[in-house]
Scaffold this motif. Structure first.
Motif, PDB file in Angstrom:
ATOM      1  N   ALA A  80       0.838  -1.202   0.000  1.00 37.56           N
ATOM      2  CA  ALA A  80       0.000   0.000   0.000  1.00 37.56           C
ATOM      3  C   ALA A  80       0.875   1.256   0.000  1.00 37.56           C
ATOM      4  O   ALA A  80       0.618   2.203  -0.752  1.00 37.56           O
ATOM      5  CB  ALA A  80      -0.921  -0.006   1.209  1.00 37.56           C
ATOM      6  N   LEU A  81       1.929   1.265   0.809  1.00 31.58           N
ATOM      7  CA  LEU A  81       2.827   2.415   0.851  1.00 31.58           C
ATOM      8  C   LEU A  81       3.593   2.563  -0.463  1.00 31.58           C
ATOM      9  O   LEU A  81       3.819   3.676  -0.931  1.00 31.58           O
ATOM     10  CB  LEU A  81       3.789   2.298   2.028  1.00 31.58           C
ATOM     11  N   LEU A  82       3.981   1.454  -1.063  1.00 31.79           N
ATOM     12  CA  LEU A  82       4.658   1.499  -2.354  1.00 31.79           C
ATOM     13  C   LEU A  82       3.745   2.073  -3.431  1.00 31.79           C
ATOM     14  O   LEU A  82       4.176   2.887  -4.259  1.00 31.79           O
ATOM     15  CB  LEU A  82       5.132   0.104  -2.755  1.00 31.79           C
ATOM     16  N   ALA A  83       2.478   1.696  -3.411  1.00 28.85           N
ATOM     17  CA  ALA A  83       1.520   2.215  -4.386  1.00 28.85           C
ATOM     18  C   ALA A  83       1.356   3.732  -4.227  1.00 28.85           C
ATOM     19  O   ALA A  83       1.348   4.470  -5.216  1.00 28.85           O
ATOM     20  CB  ALA A  83       0.178   1.511  -4.232  1.00 28.85           C
ATOM     21  N   VAL A  84       1.260   4.205  -2.994  1.00 32.04           N
ATOM     22  CA  VAL A  84       1.132   5.645  -2.754  1.00 32.04           C
ATOM     23  C   VAL A  84       2.407   6.368  -3.191  1.00 32.04           C
ATOM     24  O   VAL A  84       2.358   7.460  -3.778  1.00 32.04           O
ATOM     25  CB  VAL A  84       0.817   5.919  -1.273  1.00 32.04           C
ATOM     26  N   PHE A  85       3.561   5.767  -2.965  1.00 35.63           N
ATOM     27  CA  PHE A  85       4.834   6.344  -3.390  1.00 35.63           C
ATOM     28  C   PHE A  85       4.894   6.491  -4.908  1.00 35.63           C
ATOM     29  O   PHE A  85       5.294   7.534  -5.433  1.00 35.63           O
ATOM     30  CB  PHE A  85       5.985   5.473  -2.882  1.00 35.63           C
ATOM     31  N   VAL A  86       4.468   5.455  -5.624  1.00 39.56           N
ATOM     32  CA  VAL A  86       4.479   5.492  -7.092  1.00 39.56           C
ATOM     33  C   VAL A  86       3.512   6.558  -7.608  1.00 39.56           C
ATOM     34  O   VAL A  86       3.832   7.307  -8.540  1.00 39.56           O
ATOM     35  CB  VAL A  86       4.168   4.100  -7.679  1.00 39.56           C
ATOM     36  N   VAL A  87       2.335   6.655  -7.003  1.00 35.75           N
ATOM     37  CA  VAL A  87       1.380   7.695  -7.402  1.00 35.75           C
ATOM     38  C   VAL A  87       1.992   9.078  -7.156  1.00 35.75           C
ATOM     39  O   VAL A  87       1.874   9.979  -7.996  1.00 35.75           O
ATOM     40  CB  VAL A  87       0.044   7.535  -6.646  1.00 35.75           C
ATOM     41  N   GLY A  88       2.664   9.258  -6.046  1.00 44.60           N
ATOM     42  CA  GLY A  88       3.323  10.537  -5.755  1.00 44.60           C
ATOM     43  C   GLY A  88       4.420  10.856  -6.756  1.00 44.60           C
ATOM     44  O   GLY A  88       4.565  12.007  -7.183  1.00 44.60           O
ATOM     45  N   LEU A  89       5.211   9.851  -7.141  1.00 43.18           N
ATOM     46  CA  LEU A  89       6.239  10.069  -8.159  1.00 43.18           C
ATOM     47  C   LEU A  89       5.626  10.500  -9.483  1.00 43.18           C
ATOM     48  O   LEU A  89       6.117  11.413 -10.149  1.00 43.18           O
ATOM     49  CB  LEU A  89       7.055   8.791  -8.379  1.00 43.18           C
ATOM     50  N   CYS A  90       4.550   9.828  -9.872  1.00 46.53           N
ATOM     51  CA  CYS A  90       3.874  10.174 -11.128  1.00 46.53           C
ATOM     52  C   CYS A  90       3.323  11.595 -11.091  1.00 46.53           C
ATOM     53  O   CYS A  90       3.461  12.350 -12.057  1.00 46.53           O
ATOM     54  CB  CYS A  90       2.761   9.172 -11.425  1.00 46.53           C
ATOM     55  N   CYS A  91       2.716  11.974  -9.986  1.00 44.36           N
ATOM     56  CA  CYS A  91       2.189  13.342  -9.846  1.00 44.36           C
ATOM     57  C   CYS A  91       3.320  14.365  -9.897  1.00 44.36           C
ATOM     58  O   CYS A  91       3.205  15.402 -10.562  1.00 44.36           O
ATOM     59  CB  CYS A  91       1.415  13.488  -8.548  1.00 44.36           C
ATOM     60  N   GLY A  92       4.397  14.105  -9.193  1.00 46.10           N
ATOM     61  CA  GLY A  92       5.538  15.012  -9.210  1.00 46.10           C
ATOM     62  C   GLY A  92       6.149  15.140 -10.591  1.00 46.10           C
ATOM     63  O   GLY A  92       6.502  16.242 -11.032  1.00 46.10           O
ATOM     64  N   TYR A  93       6.263  14.032 -11.311  1.00 49.02           N
ATOM     65  CA  TYR A  93       6.801  14.058 -12.669  1.00 49.02           C
ATOM     66  C   TYR A  93       5.896  14.877 -13.579  1.00 49.02           C
ATOM     67  O   TYR A  93       6.368  15.703 -14.361  1.00 49.02           O
ATOM     68  CB  TYR A  93       6.955  12.634 -13.196  1.00 49.02           C
ATOM     69  N   PHE A  94       4.597  14.662 -13.454  1.00 53.70           N
ATOM     70  CA  PHE A  94       3.643  15.384 -14.286  1.00 53.70           C
ATOM     71  C   PHE A  94       3.699  16.886 -14.011  1.00 53.70           C
ATOM     72  O   PHE A  94       3.747  17.699 -14.932  1.00 53.70           O
ATOM     73  CB  PHE A  94       2.227  14.857 -14.047  1.00 53.70           C
ATOM     74  N   LEU A  95       3.696  17.267 -12.738  1.00 51.71           N
ATOM     75  CA  LEU A  95       3.716  18.692 -12.385  1.00 51.71           C
ATOM     76  C   LEU A  95       5.027  19.351 -12.783  1.00 51.71           C
ATOM     77  O   LEU A  95       5.047  20.502 -13.229  1.00 51.71           O
ATOM     78  CB  LEU A  95       3.453  18.873 -10.897  1.00 51.71           C
ATOM     79  N   ARG A  96       6.127  18.647 -12.645  1.00 50.80           N
ATOM     80  CA  ARG A  96       7.424  19.205 -13.022  1.00 50.80           C
ATOM     81  C   ARG A  96       7.514  19.395 -14.525  1.00 50.80           C
ATOM     82  O   ARG A  96       8.032  20.385 -15.011  1.00 50.80           O
ATOM     83  CB  ARG A  96       8.546  18.307 -12.533  1.00 50.80           C
ATOM     84  N   ARG A  97       6.984  18.432 -15.244  1.00 50.63           N
ATOM     85  CA  ARG A  97       7.004  18.503 -16.704  1.00 50.63           C
ATOM     86  C   ARG A  97       6.106  19.637 -17.209  1.00 50.63           C
ATOM     87  O   ARG A  97       6.456  20.342 -18.133  1.00 50.63           O
ATOM     88  CB  ARG A  97       6.549  17.175 -17.277  1.00 50.63           C
ATOM     89  N   ARG A  98       4.946  19.828 -16.571  1.00 49.15           N
ATOM     90  CA  ARG A  98       4.039  20.910 -16.965  1.00 49.15           C
ATOM     91  C   ARG A  98       4.646  22.265 -16.617  1.00 49.15           C
ATOM     92  O   ARG A  98       4.369  23.252 -17.277  1.00 49.15           O
ATOM     93  CB  ARG A  98       2.687  20.759 -16.262  1.00 49.15           C
ATOM     94  N   GLY A  99       5.454  22.349 -15.580  1.00 53.36           N
ATOM     95  CA  GLY A  99       6.056  23.613 -15.167  1.00 53.36           C
ATOM     96  C   GLY A  99       7.122  24.103 -16.114  1.00 53.36           C
ATOM     97  O   GLY A  99       7.440  25.289 -16.155  1.00 53.36           O
ATOM     98  N   ARG A 100       7.720  23.237 -16.886  1.00 58.61           N
ATOM     99  CA  ARG A 100       8.776  23.636 -17.820  1.00 58.61           C
ATOM    100  C   ARG A 100       8.218  24.353 -19.034  1.00 58.61           C
ATOM    101  O   ARG A 100       8.913  25.070 -19.695  1.00 58.61           O
ATOM    102  CB  ARG A 100       9.537  22.403 -18.304  1.00 58.61           C
ATOM    103  N   ARG A 101       6.963  24.123 -19.387  1.00 60.29           N
ATOM    104  CA  ARG A 101       6.367  24.708 -20.599  1.00 60.29           C
ATOM    105  C   ARG A 101       6.046  26.156 -20.435  1.00 60.29           C
ATOM    106  O   ARG A 101       5.854  26.780 -19.547  1.00 60.29           O
ATOM    107  CB  ARG A 101       5.099  23.951 -20.979  1.00 60.29           C
TER     108      ARG A 101
END
Length: 80
Positions: free
Chosen positions: A59-80
């Motif tokens: 369960a903690l691993l799943a939440v960690f992966v979701v957090g990584l995906c959200c962080g990647y998405f937000l960081r990628r959107r911030g560069r544009r």
């Protein structure tokens, strides 16, 4: 100064076998294994409607992966 044909004993690599980075990765790996083996108890998690039973570390691993995906998405959107 050493002649051209001789090596300095490191095999031509910049560092030796034991580097601070490798030691840090080894320590983090051992800590991750200890965490997994200490948190194998099954927990009940409610996901809106269904109730899921799984080991706590999954369960903690799943939440960690979701957090990584959200962080990647937000960081990628911030560069544009």
């Amino acid at each position: 100064m050493s002649p051209r044909g001789e090596s300095s004993g490191t095999g031509g690599r910049a560092g030796g076998l034991v580097t601070p980075g490798r030691v840090a990765v080894l320590i983090l790996g051992v800590l991750a294994l200890v965490f997994i083996f200490e948190n194998t108890r099954h927990v009940r998690i409610r996901l809106l409607i269904p109730e899921v039973t799984m080991p706590l570390y999954l369960a903690l691993l799943a939440v960690f992966v979701v957090g990584l995906c959200c962080g990647y998405f937000l960081r990628r959107r911030g560069r544009r």
